[in-house]
Structures are given as structure tokens and as C-alpha cells.
Design a protein around this motif. Sequence first.
Motif, mmCIF file in Angstrom:
data_model
loop_
_atom_site.group_PDB
_atom_site.id
_atom_site.type_symbol
_atom_site.label_atom_id
_atom_site.label_comp_id
_atom_site.label_asym_id
_atom_site.label_seq_id
_atom_site.Cartn_x
_atom_site.Cartn_y
_atom_site.Cartn_z
ATOM 1 N N LYS A 112 6.257 1.434 0.323
ATOM 2 C CA LYS A 112 5.169 0.507 0.642
ATOM 3 C C LYS A 112 4.391 1.127 1.792
ATOM 4 O O LYS A 112 4.959 1.396 2.849
ATOM 5 N N MET A 113 3.118 1.370 1.546
ATOM 6 C CA MET A 113 2.302 2.083 2.508
ATOM 7 C C MET A 113 1.184 1.183 3.048
ATOM 8 O O MET A 113 0.687 0.307 2.344
ATOM 9 N N ILE A 114 0.811 1.452 4.285
ATOM 10 C CA ILE A 114 -0.406 0.896 4.876
ATOM 11 C C ILE A 114 -1.229 2.113 5.257
ATOM 12 O O ILE A 114 -0.883 2.836 6.196
ATOM 13 N N GLY A 115 -2.247 2.373 4.466
ATOM 14 C CA GLY A 115 -2.997 3.618 4.647
ATOM 15 C C GLY A 115 -2.115 4.792 4.302
ATOM 16 O O GLY A 115 -1.535 4.856 3.223
ATOM 17 N N LYS A 116 -1.958 5.726 5.248
ATOM 18 C CA LYS A 116 -1.134 6.908 5.012
ATOM 19 C C LYS A 116 0.243 6.815 5.663
ATOM 20 O O LYS A 116 0.977 7.793 5.718
ATOM 21 N N ASN A 117 0.592 5.616 6.156
ATOM 22 C CA ASN A 117 1.874 5.419 6.825
ATOM 23 C C ASN A 117 2.689 4.347 6.104
ATOM 24 O O ASN A 117 2.127 3.497 5.410
#
Length: 175
Positions: free
Chosen positions: A50-55
Amino acid sequence: MKNLFITFFIICNLNLVYGQNNYPKPPLSHLRLFYIQHSNNHNTYVYDAKMIGKNFDKKNPVEQYRIVYTDGGVKKTLTEIQKKMAYGLNITHNAVDQFEMFLVVSKDVKLHLILDSNGKPKVWTIVDNKKMFLDRIFIQIKEGSKGLKPDVSYVVFEGSDYSTGKPTKATKKIS
């Protein structure tokens, strides 16, 4: 010649024991970390980043669900029993975009969630002194074993070698 035949026979039989033919593969995803299958049926437990943007999403970095092939391949959340007794993950945040995890059923196999050099989410582990990026786990359940905690004969870990990227497999026998 006799030794060559015996070696060939052993290799073929190991492939029959450890190979799992005709198991469905879950649909491809660029966020796929690994999936688990077992010998009782083809239902598959899937773990995606599960990502938020590239993190990674720090609060919940792994989406955990199952594909119920015995019900037409429908995607479902893990049941509370599955989360707490077998397929759920315990996850600890170690550093920026690095997490240590283990399946609740087995604390002795540590899983490490990272971003590789290309920014792709991956899980690595060490089994039988083999460091590998994990793709799939297969659990061989003993014949006639039933209940919430079935008896397991062995577990096969499949993936790619951490250093070379070549396909690799490690088997952990359970006594």
C-alpha cells in the motif's frame, strides 16, 4: 549408469512432491509482494504493498486479502480468525520505507519489506541460508489434518536470489 538413473528418479520425485501443478496465479499487480497457497484447496492469500505516492503507507503498508477460487475467484478480506491465527501479518516500522514482518502463524521466518533500487516494493527473507526476494509460499498440509491449526509437512518459499536475481526455491520441513 545406475547412479544416474537413481539421481534422475529422485529429482523427478522431488518435483512431484514439491511441485504444485495447476494452481491459479493471482492477477498480476505492480504492487504484489507475495502470495500464499496451500494443498487443501486453491484459495490464495495475497499481500500487496500500500503506497502513498512513492512511499509505503506507514500506518498500513501491506494490503492483505484472499482470492477465493472455490467461490469463483472472488476477492475477499481475511476473516478475523485468518488474521489472528494464520495469514495475518505483524508489522513493525524499522526505518524510512523499511518494515519487519512475520506471519502470525510463524514468528521464526522474518520478512523484510523494502523498496528496491528501482523504487519497487519487495519482500526479502532468509530460508535455509538462502536470502531471497519472495514471490510465493506454498504450504503442504498433512493428509487428514483439519481444524484451525492444521498439521504442516513442509513449506516451500519461491522467489529470486537476493544477489543474482535468478529464480530460487527453499523448502522448510516441519516436524
